[in-house]
Motif scaffolding. Structure first.
Motif, short mmCIF file in Angstrom:
data_model
loop_
_atom_site.label_atom_id
_atom_site.label_comp_id
_atom_site.label_asym_id
_atom_site.label_seq_id
_atom_site.Cartn_x
_atom_site.Cartn_y
_atom_site.Cartn_z
N GLU A 220 0.85 -1.20 0.00
CA GLU A 220 0.00 0.00 0.00
C GLU A 220 0.88 1.24 0.00
N VAL A 221 0.87 1.99 -1.11
CA VAL A 221 1.77 3.15 -1.22
C VAL A 221 1.08 4.45 -0.84
N LEU A 222 -0.23 4.52 -0.95
CA LEU A 222 -0.96 5.69 -0.46
C LEU A 222 -1.99 5.21 0.57
N LYS A 223 -1.86 5.73 1.79
CA LYS A 223 -2.70 5.22 2.88
C LYS A 223 -3.67 6.27 3.37
N GLY A 224 -4.46 6.79 2.44
CA GLY A 224 -5.45 7.79 2.86
C GLY A 224 -4.88 9.18 2.81
N ILE A 225 -4.88 9.78 1.63
CA ILE A 225 -4.32 11.13 1.45
C ILE A 225 -5.47 12.12 1.33
N ASP A 226 -5.39 13.19 2.12
CA ASP A 226 -6.34 14.31 2.00
C ASP A 226 -5.53 15.58 1.82
N PHE A 227 -5.80 16.28 0.71
CA PHE A 227 -5.18 17.59 0.60
C PHE A 227 -5.76 18.31 -0.60
N HIS A 228 -5.44 19.58 -0.73
CA HIS A 228 -5.98 20.32 -1.87
C HIS A 228 -4.96 21.35 -2.36
N VAL A 229 -5.14 21.74 -3.60
CA VAL A 229 -4.34 22.80 -4.20
C VAL A 229 -5.31 23.87 -4.65
N ASP A 230 -5.13 25.10 -4.16
CA ASP A 230 -6.02 26.18 -4.58
C ASP A 230 -5.56 26.77 -5.91
N ASN A 231 -6.46 27.49 -6.54
CA ASN A 231 -6.11 28.15 -7.80
C ASN A 231 -4.97 29.13 -7.58
N GLY A 232 -3.98 29.07 -8.47
CA GLY A 232 -2.85 29.98 -8.40
C GLY A 232 -1.81 29.61 -7.36
N GLU A 233 -2.04 28.49 -6.68
CA GLU A 233 -1.13 28.08 -5.61
C GLU A 233 -0.01 27.21 -6.18
N VAL A 234 1.20 27.31 -5.59
CA VAL A 234 2.30 26.42 -5.94
C VAL A 234 2.55 25.51 -4.75
N VAL A 235 2.25 24.23 -4.93
CA VAL A 235 2.42 23.25 -3.86
C VAL A 235 3.58 22.34 -4.20
N CYS A 236 4.56 22.25 -3.31
CA CYS A 236 5.68 21.35 -3.53
C CYS A 236 5.52 20.15 -2.61
N VAL A 237 5.79 18.97 -3.15
CA VAL A 237 5.70 17.74 -2.39
C VAL A 237 7.09 17.15 -2.27
N ILE A 238 7.54 16.94 -1.04
CA ILE A 238 8.85 16.35 -0.82
C ILE A 238 8.69 15.09 0.01
#
Lengths: 244, 266
Positions: free
Chosen positions: A19-37
């Motif tokens: 299981e590589v994703l165990k329940g992910i909750d998140f959002h990206v708003d318009n115009g937002e820059v989200v970095c995932v590390i």
């Protein structure tokens, strides 16, 4: 509150027993820059690939501009054509010239005329600093140039948002800067971006939000300067102490 | 004995054996018979021989090969796409077809199509007996080429499909615009090999009765065995062999060149 560009709800994904994703909750708003590390194997690339359904999730929900992309009634091709995607390995079409790489989907998917798509393609090539390379084949470009062409290809579809899957990880160190500069320009123009990356400098400087993933869950998220400068969670601290 | 001395000695012996064998062959051969049987000047210097061999035989060999290759490739493409289909029954059908026809001698299929089918159903394929033979070559050739194409399609990196789909291209559009053009580039050398095999397999058509104007090189050469300027000698067969090699050797060299070039660009 307006509809977020990307909304992910309780997303689960397994490869076989793993299981590589165990329940992910998140959002990206318009115009937002989200970095995932996060460390390799943490599921960050899988999460990104689930958003335009290159990877099939097991359960949960992904809403792109409010549209449920797991709904069988959704026109997935139409949704995908509004999401630009940039890959670690560039994935340019090697049998097409640079210009054709940028025009083919405009013509076949957007239904634009040849003249219009060439104009748009040239404008985007100019934007990534590769004017004059229209008739070159991807194999004759450096990795950094190929990645900039790949960004221009995605931009030529006039996407509402861009997904970047470790865009600089396959590049020689001296070529990373040019690609990051193009991405910074995009961010400053207000493009909605989700970036899986190892470039902490980019995350700190450009990111509006930083998400740290480990073991298939989001461990910590928040303002990049906060998360990088003063990580709350022990796993975040351990990871950052290794990479910074 | 030193290692290097021993190696030179072994090589010397090997060369000596080869030279002795060649010498024995040259001394044992009946050069007069070889000349009259295989290289009769009545055949090699006469347009009465070369004329039909080239203008009828070689012409038909090339026409038959091109027809069988073109239709075989078309059928092979359908089979290859079926084999990669997400729908089970399509995959099974294609697999059964490929395994069936790869496991049979082409000669058997030719005879079956030319004689078996017309007798069983009172129906002859278009083009008469020759058409039936060509149909057999198409069916057998398609089975081999389908496997080649499938391998070529699968050799296109997965990232290519992902990039196309992420731009909003449909699955079919991706196959046509992105996957197949790259797959064909990969399979050009093996497909050229299939072409050479087909050239030679058209000779199998000589077992079915063909009108004089329909005969390919091998059949024309066999006719000269019983009648014509070199009747009673194998000269016409050797001439036919020369014609085949004139066509096939450049093609096999082309394949080798294409493969070298492909390795360089990887």
């Amino acid at each position: 509150m307006s509809t977020p560009a990307i909304q992910v709800k309780d997303l689960h994904k397994s490869f076989g027993d793993n299981e590589v994703l165990k329940g992910i909750d998140f959002h990206v708003d318009n115009g937002e820059v989200v970095c995932v590390i996060g460390p390799s194997g943490s599921g960050k690339s899988t999460l990104l690939r689930c958003i335009n359904r290159l990877e099939e999730a097991n359960s949960g929900q992904v809403l792109v501009e409010g549209v449920d992309i797991f709904d069988p009634e959704t026109d997935l091709d139409a949704v995908r054509s509004r999401i630009g995607m940039v890959f670690q390995q560039f994935n340019l079409f090697p049998h097409m010239s640079v210009l054709r790489n940028l025009t083919v989907a405009q013509e076949k998917v957007r239904g634009r005329s040849k003249k219009e798509s060439v104009e748009i393609a040239r404008a985007n090539l100019d934007k990534v600093g590769l004017s004059g390379r229209e008739n070159v084949y991807p194999g004759h470009l450096s990795g950094g140039q190929q990645q900039r062409v790949a960004i221009a290809r995605a931009l030529s579809m006039d996407p509402d948002m861009m997904l970047f899957d470790e865009p600089t990880s396959a590049l020689d160190p001296e070529l990373v800067g040019d690609v990051l500069d193009v991405m910074k320009t995009l961010a400053s123009e207000g493009m909605t971006m989700m970036v899986v990356t190892h470039e902490m400098g980019f995350a700190r400087e450009v990111g509006d939000k930083l998400v740290f993933m480990d073991g298939g869950v989001i461990v910590e998220e928040g303002d990049p300067r906060e998360v990088l400068g003063n990580p709350q969670h022990q796993r975040t601290q351990a990871f950052l102490s290794k990479v910074l | 004995m030193k290692r290097s001395t021993r190696r030179r000695l072994v090589q010397g012996v090997l060369y000596a054996v080869l030279a002795a064998l060649l010498l024995a062959l040259v001394l044992a051969a009946d050069w007069a018979d070889i000349k009259t049987q295989f290289f009769a000047s009545a055949g090699w210097t006469s347009w009465d021989s070369w004329g039909p061999l080239i203008t009828v035989g070689a012409k038909n060999t090339i026409i038959y090969t091109v027809i069988a290759f073109a239709f075989g490739l078309l059928l092979a493409l359908v089979l290859a796409l079926m084999k990669l289909s997400p729908l089970g029954p399509y995959r099974w059908l294609a697999t059964i077809y490929v395994e069936f026809f790869r496991g049979l001698p082409a000669l058997l299929v030719i005879i079956f199509m030319a004689f078996g089918i017309p007798i069983a159903f009172q129906w002859t394929p278009p083009g008469g007996t020759v058409g039936a033979g060509l149909l057999a070559l198409v069916m057998v050739g398609a089975a081999y080429m389908a496997e080649t194409l499938r391998a070529g399609i699968q050799a296109v990196p997965k990232g290519q499909t992902e990039a196309a789909r992420s731009l909003g291209m449909s699955s079919g559009r991706t196959t046509v615009t992105v996957v197949l053009p790259q797959a064909f580039r990969i399979v050009i050398p093996p497909l050229t090999n299939e072409f050479v095999l087909l050239i030679k397999d058209t000779a199998l058509l000589s077992v079915i009765g063909m009108q004089v104007g329909e005969r390919e090189v091998t059949t024309v050469a066999r006719d000269f065995f019983s009648s014509g300027p070199t009747a009673g000698t194998a000269t016409s067969l050797v001439q036919a062999a020369a014609l085949y090699l004139v066509i096939t050797i450049p093609l096999t060299q082309l394949v080798a060149w294409l493969e070298r070039r492909q390795r360089r660009t990887r």
